[in-house]
Every structure is written in C-alpha cells, then in structure tokens.
Enzyme design. Sequence first.
Site, mmCIF file in Angstrom:
data_model
loop_
_atom_site.group_PDB
_atom_site.id
_atom_site.type_symbol
_atom_site.label_atom_id
_atom_site.label_comp_id
_atom_site.label_asym_id
_atom_site.label_seq_id
_atom_site.Cartn_x
_atom_site.Cartn_y
_atom_site.Cartn_z
ATOM 1 N N SER A 129 -38.414 48.204 28.120
ATOM 2 C CA SER A 129 -39.268 47.453 29.045
ATOM 3 C C SER A 129 -40.508 48.273 29.354
ATOM 4 O O SER A 129 -40.445 49.511 29.428
ATOM 5 C CB SER A 129 -38.527 47.149 30.351
ATOM 6 O OG SER A 129 -39.396 46.550 31.298
ATOM 7 N N TYR A 142 -34.037 49.836 37.721
ATOM 8 C CA TYR A 142 -34.313 49.205 36.419
ATOM 9 C C TYR A 142 -35.274 50.068 35.604
ATOM 10 O O TYR A 142 -35.038 50.317 34.416
ATOM 11 C CB TYR A 142 -34.903 47.815 36.639
ATOM 12 C CG TYR A 142 -35.154 47.047 35.361
ATOM 13 C CD1 TYR A 142 -34.093 46.485 34.648
ATOM 14 C CD2 TYR A 142 -36.445 46.876 34.872
ATOM 15 C CE1 TYR A 142 -34.309 45.778 33.480
ATOM 16 C CE2 TYR A 142 -36.668 46.175 33.696
ATOM 17 C CZ TYR A 142 -35.602 45.621 33.004
ATOM 18 O OH TYR A 142 -35.825 44.928 31.839
#
Length: 266
Positions: A129, A142
């Site tokens: 990501s 995250y």
Amino acid sequence: MSKVILITGGSSGIGKSIGIFLKQHGFIVYGTSRSPQNYTNHPFKILGLDVKDVTSIDKAVAEVITAEGQLDVLINNAGVGITGPIEEIPETEILNNFNTNLFGPINVIKAVLPQMRKQHSGLIINITSIAGYMGLPYRGVYSASKGALELLTEAFRIEIKDFDINMANIAPGDFATNIAAGRYHAPLKEESPYKKYGSVLNDIDEHVNKSSDPIAVAKMVLKVINTKKPKTHYKVGAFMQKFSIVLRFLLPDKVYEKMLINHYKL
C-alpha cells in the site's frame, strides 16, 4: 504452457479484478478465500485458504501443484484494513492485522518457495500500500503492517536471487473496493481525547468510495509478470498519492509531518 497464478484473497476487490484480468490474458488462475463454498460460480477457481492458518496455506498450495504440476506466480493480496487511535486499538486487533497483512504473506511465501526452487523459476508479487511508505494518522497500524511487508521484500529478493525467483511489491493507493466494509474501526467514543478521529475516518471512507477502478492494479500486475527482471517497488494510484512518496523522501521530516497535519486538518 500457460503460467499458473495463485492469488490470495481472490474472491473480491483488487484480488478478483487481478484474477479476471489475468484469466482473460490466458493465465491459469486460482484464487483463495476462507469460505470457498460461497464462490462456486466465480470467474476463476477459488480454494480454501486462511492466511492465518499454516495448515490451510500448505493444503491450498499443494492442491494447485497437484492439479497443474507447477506454480509460477504468487500474488500475496489478502489483507485487512484497520483504523483508530493507536492507543485505543485493542491489542487483539493489532495482532490480527499483522497476522493477516504481514505474517500471513510470509507463510504463503514459505509455502511456495520449495516448488519455485524446484522449477528454477517463479515470481512473487506482494500487494502492499502507498500507506506503507508513511505513518498516517489513525491508520498507523495499517501503515506499519504494509510498510513491514515492503521492507521484507527487499530482504527476501536478495536471499532468493540465486534460485531464479523474483519478488516485487505493488503498492496501490485508494481504489474502489469493499475494503472499508471489512476494516476494523476503533469505536468512536464520546470520552475519547482523540476527537478528530471521526473526521479522519469519514475522509478515509470518502476517498475509497470515490476512487478509481482496481483494474489499474491488475494491469500493473500483468506488466510485472511480463518483466524479465522486475524492480522491487511499483506504485499504482492517483498522481498526488504517488507523488506523496516522492515528497516523503525529499522533504525534511517536520515539513512532511506538517503537510500531513494540514491534509487531514489536524
């Protein structure tokens, strides 16, 4: 012979988009889900696999190899989102996120490497990501799990280079998927000192809902598969999302931090 692809988390979202696109280009595609019985009419075959269960990983990998005699490309796509003030996220949820986003991919890689060594060929693509390049407020866990996978790939590439196996990261920005539905949200509490979390959470979900089609990620996957010697890092997303990584390495830490504060109105 057509290359055999295994995609973890291939039942929906980015994984499903990748699988459909690769199948259209002549690849033999297997996806995975914790509930494969729900996907009998899926565009490609779905196997049972839970990235937090090593036994299920080994079983799914063995099933592909038994059926096809080879396994050419692993796409580590399975992952979960998580938001909230780090102080208020339960430890069990932090562990679940790392077990899914980091330790799960590690164990799937371990499961496919013996077959790829035997073949003297193979490619592993880790879907990370853009959030993994920076510590984003209220998405810190995250960011950390995806950032760790980015670094792990750098080390892995050097360790496996003598076996003619390649590994690369593809870091997507925000894409229109159902990730928000499966994401853990730390509850909004009236008594919480983190009053700004609610507005950031709304901003995160709004960006996902307005984002582009994940076909862009699928096209990047195909590009990497067709590249003889892939790079370590690839990014896919809106210009400013990718440019934010450039700024991360160009700007002084405090300047970049101030930019994030202003962006999130914190």
